[in-house]
Design a protein around this motif. Sequence first.
Motif, PDB file in Angstrom:
ATOM      1  N   PRO A 174       0.824  -1.210   0.000  1.00 53.10           N
ATOM      2  CA  PRO A 174       0.000   0.000   0.000  1.00 53.10           C
ATOM      3  C   PRO A 174       0.861   1.264   0.000  1.00 53.10           C
ATOM      4  CG  PRO A 174      -0.818  -1.555   1.620  1.00 53.10           C
ATOM      5  CD  PRO A 174       0.493  -2.100   1.111  1.00 53.10           C
ATOM      6  N   ASN A 175       0.449   2.236  -0.779  1.00 56.56           N
ATOM      7  CA  ASN A 175       1.107   3.545  -0.892  1.00 56.56           C
ATOM      8  C   ASN A 175       2.525   3.462  -1.467  1.00 56.56           C
ATOM      9  OD1 ASN A 175      -1.171   4.844   0.258  1.00 56.56           O
ATOM     10  ND2 ASN A 175      -0.437   4.205   2.277  1.00 56.56           N
ATOM     11  N   LYS A 176       2.877   2.357  -2.081  1.00 55.23           N
ATOM     12  CA  LYS A 176       4.191   2.229  -2.708  1.00 55.23           C
ATOM     13  C   LYS A 176       4.098   2.758  -4.139  1.00 55.23           C
ATOM     14  CE  LYS A 176       7.692  -1.046  -4.203  1.00 55.23           C
ATOM     15  NZ  LYS A 176       8.035  -2.456  -4.383  1.00 55.23           N
ATOM     16  N   ALA A 177       5.037   3.615  -4.506  1.00 61.51           N
ATOM     17  CA  ALA A 177       5.080   4.129  -5.871  1.00 61.51           C
ATOM     18  C   ALA A 177       5.613   3.032  -6.798  1.00 61.51           C
ATOM     19  CB  ALA A 177       5.979   5.354  -5.941  1.00 61.51           C
ATOM     20  N   PHE A 207       2.543  -8.960  -7.182  1.00 65.52           N
ATOM     21  CA  PHE A 207       1.807  -9.371  -5.990  1.00 65.52           C
ATOM     22  C   PHE A 207       1.394  -8.107  -5.254  1.00 65.52           C
ATOM     23  CE2 PHE A 207       4.686 -12.862  -6.945  1.00 65.52           C
ATOM     24  CZ  PHE A 207       3.849 -13.955  -6.868  1.00 65.52           C
ATOM     25  N   GLU A 208       0.094  -7.871  -5.147  1.00 65.12           N
ATOM     26  CA  GLU A 208      -0.408  -6.696  -4.435  1.00 65.12           C
ATOM     27  C   GLU A 208      -0.790  -7.103  -3.020  1.00 65.12           C
ATOM     28  OE1 GLU A 208      -3.348  -4.504  -6.630  1.00 65.12           O
ATOM     29  OE2 GLU A 208      -2.310  -4.926  -8.520  1.00 65.12           O
ATOM     30  N   LEU A 209      -0.157  -6.441  -2.041  1.00 66.72           N
ATOM     31  CA  LEU A 209      -0.369  -6.782  -0.640  1.00 66.72           C
ATOM     32  C   LEU A 209      -1.201  -5.719   0.055  1.00 66.72           C
ATOM     33  CD1 LEU A 209       3.278  -7.828   0.359  1.00 66.72           C
ATOM     34  CD2 LEU A 209       1.551  -9.141  -0.899  1.00 66.72           C
ATOM     35  N   ASP A 210      -1.847  -6.131   1.144  1.00 65.27           N
ATOM     36  CA  ASP A 210      -2.539  -5.148   1.987  1.00 65.27           C
ATOM     37  C   ASP A 210      -1.618  -4.756   3.147  1.00 65.27           C
ATOM     38  OD1 ASP A 210      -2.681  -7.168   3.913  1.00 65.27           O
ATOM     39  OD2 ASP A 210      -4.830  -7.496   3.669  1.00 65.27           O
TER      40      ASP A 210
END
Length: 101
Positions: free
Chosen positions: A72-75, A87-90
């Motif tokens: 989250p909030n990573k550019a 891989f999209e993490l919460d």
Amino acid sequence: MIRLFSTASLATTILLAGCISTPVTDPPPREPIATNCDARSAAWSVGLTATDEIIDRAWEDANARFMRVIRPNKAVTMEFNPERINFELDRNEVIRAVRCG
């Protein structure tokens, strides 16, 4: 004076002729991009905590050349890479989505 006007008029006409646009036609459709990444093969990892072992195994199952973990909030860059698994993490480091690109 008339000769100067004629020369200037001719030069202007030549310069403006370069501004005339020709109709642009769309290029023929390309063949689909061959990709090695198969996110469906790594879909089993969605909902699991993203440990190194889970990510490595899912990356291998997806047969992707490159891997990226998105928190989250990573550019991140927006370019599409058909050989990369994302891989999209919460916030709790749980895998919420697996996508190629």
